[in-house]
Write a protein that holds these residues in place. Structure first.
Motif, PDB file in Angstrom:
ATOM      1  N   PHE A 138       0.809  -1.216   0.000  1.00 13.47           N
ATOM      2  CA  PHE A 138       0.000   0.000   0.000  1.00 13.47           C
ATOM      3  C   PHE A 138       0.846   1.271   0.000  1.00 13.47           C
ATOM      4  O   PHE A 138       0.567   2.203  -0.751  1.00 13.47           O
ATOM      5  N   ILE A 139       1.882   1.322   0.839  1.00 10.69           N
ATOM      6  CA  ILE A 139       2.660   2.565   0.896  1.00 10.69           C
ATOM      7  C   ILE A 139       3.735   2.663  -0.200  1.00 10.69           C
ATOM      8  O   ILE A 139       4.404   3.673  -0.321  1.00 10.69           O
ATOM      9  N   GLY A 140       3.878   1.626  -0.987  1.00  5.93           N
ATOM     10  CA  GLY A 140       4.770   1.711  -2.136  1.00  5.93           C
ATOM     11  C   GLY A 140       6.261   1.603  -1.827  1.00  5.93           C
ATOM     12  O   GLY A 140       7.090   2.131  -2.556  1.00  5.93           O
ATOM     13  N   ASP A 141       6.580   0.912  -0.733  1.00  2.00           N
ATOM     14  CA  ASP A 141       8.006   0.746  -0.443  1.00  2.00           C
ATOM     15  C   ASP A 141       8.450  -0.708  -0.617  1.00  2.00           C
ATOM     16  O   ASP A 141       9.572  -1.070  -0.285  1.00  2.00           O
ATOM     17  N   GLU A 142       7.582  -1.539  -1.172  1.00  2.00           N
ATOM     18  CA  GLU A 142       7.902  -2.953  -1.315  1.00  2.00           C
ATOM     19  C   GLU A 142       7.151  -3.537  -2.511  1.00  2.00           C
ATOM     20  O   GLU A 142       5.972  -3.257  -2.702  1.00  2.00           O
ATOM     21  N   CYS A 143       7.862  -4.344  -3.316  1.00  2.00           N
ATOM     22  CA  CYS A 143       7.195  -4.974  -4.458  1.00  2.00           C
ATOM     23  C   CYS A 143       7.891  -6.273  -4.823  1.00  2.00           C
ATOM     24  O   CYS A 143       8.884  -6.650  -4.203  1.00  2.00           O
ATOM     25  N   SER A 144       7.368  -6.951  -5.814  1.00  2.00           N
ATOM     26  CA  SER A 144       7.930  -8.236  -6.231  1.00  2.00           C
ATOM     27  C   SER A 144       8.386  -8.223  -7.679  1.00  2.00           C
ATOM     28  O   SER A 144       7.791  -7.562  -8.520  1.00  2.00           O
ATOM     29  N   LEU A 145       9.449  -8.960  -7.922  1.00  2.00           N
ATOM     30  CA  LEU A 145       9.919  -9.213  -9.279  1.00  2.00           C
ATOM     31  C   LEU A 145       9.613 -10.680  -9.568  1.00  2.00           C
ATOM     32  O   LEU A 145      10.118 -11.565  -8.872  1.00  2.00           O
ATOM     33  N   ALA A 202      20.463  10.592   1.502  1.00  2.00           N
ATOM     34  CA  ALA A 202      20.205  11.745   0.639  1.00  2.00           C
ATOM     35  C   ALA A 202      21.431  12.198  -0.125  1.00  2.00           C
ATOM     36  O   ALA A 202      22.532  12.220   0.390  1.00  2.00           O
ATOM     37  N   GLU A 203      21.224  12.554  -1.360  1.00  2.00           N
ATOM     38  CA  GLU A 203      22.301  12.931  -2.264  1.00  2.00           C
ATOM     39  C   GLU A 203      21.679  13.728  -3.398  1.00  2.00           C
ATOM     40  O   GLU A 203      22.133  14.781  -3.759  1.00  2.00           O
ATOM     41  N   ILE A 204      20.595  13.178  -3.927  1.00  2.00           N
ATOM     42  CA  ILE A 204      19.827  13.900  -4.942  1.00  2.00           C
ATOM     43  C   ILE A 204      18.371  13.870  -4.502  1.00  2.00           C
ATOM     44  O   ILE A 204      17.991  13.004  -3.715  1.00  2.00           O
ATOM     45  N   PRO A 205      17.541  14.791  -4.998  1.00  2.00           N
ATOM     46  CA  PRO A 205      16.130  14.760  -4.618  1.00  2.00           C
ATOM     47  C   PRO A 205      15.506  13.408  -4.935  1.00  2.00           C
ATOM     48  O   PRO A 205      15.744  12.852  -6.011  1.00  2.00           O
ATOM     49  N   PHE A 206      14.778  12.875  -4.007  1.00  2.00           N
ATOM     50  CA  PHE A 206      14.214  11.540  -4.166  1.00  2.00           C
ATOM     51  C   PHE A 206      12.877  11.502  -3.455  1.00  2.00           C
ATOM     52  O   PHE A 206      12.777  11.883  -2.297  1.00  2.00           O
ATOM     53  N   ASN A 207      11.858  11.111  -4.167  1.00  2.00           N
ATOM     54  CA  ASN A 207      10.524  11.026  -3.567  1.00  2.00           C
ATOM     55  C   ASN A 207      10.377   9.753  -2.762  1.00  2.00           C
ATOM     56  O   ASN A 207      10.350   8.656  -3.316  1.00  2.00           O
ATOM     57  N   HIS A 208      10.340   9.892  -1.454  1.00  2.00           N
ATOM     58  CA  HIS A 208      10.220   8.723  -0.613  1.00  2.00           C
ATOM     59  C   HIS A 208       8.822   8.129  -0.664  1.00  2.00           C
ATOM     60  O   HIS A 208       7.843   8.862  -0.755  1.00  2.00           O
ATOM     61  N   PRO A 209       8.740   6.794  -0.601  1.00  2.00           N
ATOM     62  CA  PRO A 209       7.426   6.165  -0.537  1.00  2.00           C
ATOM     63  C   PRO A 209       6.737   6.610   0.752  1.00  2.00           C
ATOM     64  O   PRO A 209       7.422   6.885   1.722  1.00  2.00           O
ATOM     65  N   SER A 210       5.440   6.610   0.754  1.00  2.00           N
ATOM     66  CA  SER A 210       4.548   6.945   1.878  1.00  2.00           C
ATOM     67  C   SER A 210       4.570   8.416   2.262  1.00  2.00           C
ATOM     68  O   SER A 210       5.222   9.226   1.644  1.00  2.00           O
TER      69      SER A 210
END
Ligand code: MYR
Length: 173
Positions: A91-98, A165-173
């Motif tokens: 749901f929060i988009g920080d985990e998925c499957s290959l 952090a190093e470059i702008p990155f949209n964190h999940p949730s």
């Protein structure tokens, strides 16, 4: 060319089978073999990332979602000749499957008997963990299912832990 790269893939599959067979002799517990394969993969991954970035010419990713697409569509294709499908985002988009249709490190080898907890291709998890760490991305990677163990599919699960952090990155949730 096509033919020689095919041949080196065959050689790699054979060498990998030999490595796993040796680890089966060296370690009693499958968990220890899995761990060893993961560590070896990690050491490969931290080196492989330079090769990958140089050859792929990809833009830096700005979300975990993007990174996973690059892994599936570019990296797996480049090094393993397969393109896993990405799904089962949480749901929060920080985990998925290959999902892998075929297990690319497996030739015609039979799964060593009595190794019911062995994840034969666990090297891949370590490679991803090591490679991503070099681009400031901390992840957990593990086999959730493996067709070699009798599961219906082969599923690698990947979880975002944190971004250094190093470059702008949209964190999940
Ligand atoms: C970035 O944000 O800089 C790009 C991140 C892309 C990282 C992809 C890493 C894959 C490395 C090779 C994996 C080999 C698969 C077996």
């Amino acid at each position: 060319g096509e033919r020689s790269s095919h041949r080196s893939t065959e050689l790699f599959i054979l060498a990998y089978g030999t490595l796993v067979a040796q680890l089966c002799k060296d370690f009693e517990k499958d968990e220890d073999i899995n761990k060893e394969l993961d560590t070896m993969g990690y050491n490969i991954g931290v080196r492989l990332i330079d090769d990958f970035l140089a050859r792929s010419n990809i833009e830096r990713c700005h979300s975990f979602h993007e990174t996973v697409q690059v892994i599936a569509k570019v990296a797996f294709k480049m090094y393993l000749g397969v393109t896993p499908s990405v799904s089962f985002w949480n749901f929060i988009g920080d985990e998925c499957s290959l999902f892998l249709e075929t297990n690319p490190l497996v030739g015609s080898v039979e799964m060593p008997v009595k190794h019911t907890s062995l994840f034969y291709s666990n090297l891949i998890c370590g490679i991803l963990r090591g490679a991503l760490e070099m681009v400031c991305l901390e992840v957990d990677v593990w086999f959730a299912q493996d067709s070699l163990k009798g599961d219906k599919v082969t599923e690698i699960r990947i979880k975002f832990i944190r971004r250094h952090a190093e470059i702008p990155f949209n964190h999940p949730s």
